[in-house]
Design a protein around this motif. Structure first.
Motif, short mmCIF file in Angstrom:
data_model
loop_
_atom_site.label_atom_id
_atom_site.label_comp_id
_atom_site.label_asym_id
_atom_site.label_seq_id
_atom_site.Cartn_x
_atom_site.Cartn_y
_atom_site.Cartn_z
N ALA A 268 0.83 -1.20 0.00
CA ALA A 268 0.00 0.00 0.00
C ALA A 268 0.87 1.25 0.00
O ALA A 268 1.85 1.34 0.73
CB ALA A 268 -0.92 0.00 1.23
N TYR A 269 0.47 2.22 -0.84
CA TYR A 269 1.11 3.54 -0.83
C TYR A 269 0.04 4.56 -1.18
O TYR A 269 -0.52 4.53 -2.27
CB TYR A 269 2.27 3.62 -1.82
N LEU A 270 -0.23 5.46 -0.24
CA LEU A 270 -1.34 6.40 -0.41
C LEU A 270 -0.88 7.75 -0.92
O LEU A 270 -1.72 8.63 -1.16
CB LEU A 270 -2.10 6.56 0.91
N GLY A 271 0.43 7.97 -1.06
CA GLY A 271 0.94 9.24 -1.55
C GLY A 271 1.53 10.09 -0.44
O GLY A 271 1.83 9.60 0.66
N THR A 272 1.73 11.37 -0.74
CA THR A 272 2.31 12.31 0.23
C THR A 272 1.22 13.22 0.78
O THR A 272 0.21 13.47 0.11
CB THR A 272 3.42 13.14 -0.41
N PHE A 273 1.45 13.71 2.00
CA PHE A 273 0.42 14.48 2.69
C PHE A 273 1.04 15.63 3.47
O PHE A 273 2.23 15.59 3.83
CB PHE A 273 -0.35 13.58 3.67
N PRO A 274 0.25 16.66 3.78
CA PRO A 274 0.70 17.67 4.74
C PRO A 274 1.00 17.00 6.08
O PRO A 274 0.45 15.93 6.40
CB PRO A 274 -0.50 18.62 4.85
N LEU A 275 1.83 17.65 6.88
CA LEU A 275 2.33 17.03 8.11
C LEU A 275 1.22 16.54 9.05
O LEU A 275 1.30 15.39 9.52
CB LEU A 275 3.26 18.00 8.84
N PRO A 276 0.18 17.30 9.36
CA PRO A 276 -0.85 16.77 10.27
C PRO A 276 -1.50 15.50 9.74
O PRO A 276 -1.77 14.56 10.51
CB PRO A 276 -1.86 17.92 10.37
N GLN A 277 -1.75 15.44 8.43
CA GLN A 277 -2.37 14.26 7.85
C GLN A 277 -1.40 13.08 7.84
O GLN A 277 -1.80 11.93 8.07
CB GLN A 277 -2.84 14.57 6.42
N PHE A 278 -0.12 13.36 7.61
CA PHE A 278 0.90 12.31 7.65
C PHE A 278 0.97 11.72 9.06
O PHE A 278 1.07 10.50 9.23
CB PHE A 278 2.25 12.88 7.24
N ILE A 279 0.92 12.56 10.06
CA ILE A 279 0.93 12.09 11.46
C ILE A 279 -0.27 11.20 11.71
O ILE A 279 -0.14 10.12 12.31
CB ILE A 279 0.95 13.28 12.42
N ASN A 280 -1.43 11.61 11.25
CA ASN A 280 -2.63 10.81 11.49
C ASN A 280 -2.60 9.50 10.72
O ASN A 280 -3.11 8.47 11.21
CB ASN A 280 -3.88 11.60 11.13
N LEU A 281 -1.99 9.50 9.54
CA LEU A 281 -1.80 8.25 8.81
C LEU A 281 -0.95 7.29 9.63
O LEU A 281 -1.28 6.10 9.78
CB LEU A 281 -1.14 8.52 7.46
N MET A 282 0.16 7.78 10.18
CA MET A 282 1.01 6.92 11.01
C MET A 282 0.25 6.41 12.23
O MET A 282 0.50 5.29 12.70
CB MET A 282 2.26 7.69 11.43
N HIS A 283 -0.68 7.20 12.72
CA HIS A 283 -1.47 6.80 13.89
C HIS A 283 -2.37 5.60 13.58
O HIS A 283 -2.78 4.87 14.49
CB HIS A 283 -2.32 7.99 14.37
N GLN A 284 -2.68 5.38 12.31
CA GLN A 284 -3.54 4.25 11.91
C GLN A 284 -2.78 2.92 11.85
O GLN A 284 -3.39 1.87 11.68
CB GLN A 284 -4.17 4.51 10.53
N LEU A 285 -1.46 2.98 11.99
CA LEU A 285 -0.63 1.79 11.77
C LEU A 285 -0.28 1.11 13.09
O LEU A 285 -0.39 1.69 14.16
CB LEU A 285 0.63 2.19 11.01
N ASP A 286 0.14 -0.15 12.99
CA ASP A 286 0.41 -0.96 14.18
C ASP A 286 1.89 -0.97 14.56
O ASP A 286 2.23 -1.36 15.68
CB ASP A 286 -0.07 -2.40 13.94
#
Length: 366
Positions: A268-286
């Motif tokens: 999976a690769y969803l692309g690049t994001f602004p920093l707050p969204q990137f942080i929240n993406l990492m928050h979804q991971l285990d």
């Protein structure tokens, strides 16, 4: 209590603005004489930590201890990157610029902590009024950074002599706590997950085992940390075979690489994001696999199991809080804090994918 035109004004209240109505006045119509939420400030603390982003993040555990030691304190934080700080946990966040520096010099604080050796940060510690100062000041005789008191000497010296830095066994967070006169008790980072933003992550894999974030870049300053595509491909294959769901992470500099890895593996690769969204993406991971870079600090702050690939830094510098593992090559690195390898080929390439995979499996069981 001070009065203006016969009206009591609680200028010492943490809600009071002075230039605009405070929030209790705006939302509930309260005025100072009979305000039920009047909260006098007991002490005022200034933290000067300008950058880099990762260092700002890993300084936030100090907030927990300052709140404990000084209940009712009002904390001001001066930084180059205000957006990375938890907005609801700090009373005043200022971006470092001329206007901020000017007004801070006209104020009085009970405590000023400067954790940066940049001349401008040290100069501010010199001129801002406070009975207690910690960290680094500017020597007027020669304009170099210098410890403002004995507590700062250890952290100062490990930053100016490689031999002492290599011999150091204290994590960064412990060092800055001791610099401020505290013992470190495992205080966690203070960080915003940005869950309130309502980002849509429906493209993330579901039902395919734990999601493991793979941060494939490390910035352009110390490129000796980079791992080759071949190593990432091998790790992705092992993770997929074992039932994990790899998720590729990175910024614009990693976008082309991550697209190649996605095309070759289906990860999976969803692309690049602004920093707050990137942080929240990492928050979804285990769990997160990363080199020493901003994503490492974010992962630790989010309390994720972090598999940290290290070569050019002192491994004692990083506290993973008992979550995850630090992995290194068997070949001893001879390029301490260097951006290019003295031997021509980075020892990171001697770190086998199998070792990283085993660290993932131990830290995030399927």
């Amino acid at each position: 209590m001070p009065q203006l035109n016969g009206l009591t004004v609680h200028a010492d209240c943490r809600h009071f603005r002075g230039d605009l109505p405070c929030r209790p006045n705006k939302t509930d119509g309260y005025t100072c004489p009979d305000c039920p939420v009047y909260a006098p400030v007991t002490s005022r603390i200034l933290i000067i930590k300008l950058g880099a982003i990762g260092d700002v993040i890993r300084t936030t555990p100090l907030l927990r201890r300052l709140r404990q030691e000084r209940p009712g304190c009002f904390i001001t934080w001066l930084t180059l990157t205000p957006a990375i700080l938890p907005q609801h946990e700090i009373e005043e966040i200022l971006k470092f610029d001329f206007a901020s520096a000017l007004q801070l010099q006209a104020r009085e604080f009970d405590v000023v902590i400067n954790l940066d050796k940049e001349k401008e940060a040290c100069a501010l510690l010199n001129v801002i009024s406070a009975p207690e100062k910690f960290g680094y000041a500017l020597r007027s005789a020669d304009g170099v950074a210098w410890p403002v008191n004995e507590l700062a000497q250890h952290k100062y010296l490990t930053g100016v002599f490689d031999q002492l830095s290599l011999a150091n066994t204290k994590p960064y967070v412990q060092e800055i706590f001791e610099l401020c006169g505290f013992d470190f008790r495992g205080e966690e980072y203070v960080f915003d997950t940005h869950d309130d933003k309502g980002y849509d992550w429906s493209q993330l894999p579901t039902g395919a085992g734990p999601r493991i974030g793979l941060n494939t870049g490390c910035g352009d300053r110390w490129t000796t940390r980079l791992w080759s595509d071949e190593k990432w491909l091998a790790l992705i294959a092992q993770l997929q075979t074992a039932g994990y769901a790899p998720v590729l992470l990175g910024g614009e500099a990693e976008d082309a690489r991550n697209r190649r890895l996605q095309a070759a593996t289906g990860a999976a690769y969803l692309g690049t994001f602004p920093l707050p969204q990137f942080i929240n993406l990492m928050h979804q991971l285990d769990g997160i696999v990363t080199q020493v870079t901003m994503a490492m600090h974010i992962s630790i702050a989010l309390q994720k199991p972090t598999i940290l690939m290290n070569n050019i830094f002192n491994p004692h510098e990083f506290d993973l809080y008992g979550r995850g593992q630090l992995v290194q090559s068997d070949r001893q690195c001879v390029c301490f804090y260097r951006g290019t390898c003295r031997l021509g080929a980075s020892c990171m390439e001697d770190l086998p994918a199998e070792r990283v995979f085993e660290a993932v499996r131990a830290s995030v069981p399927v």
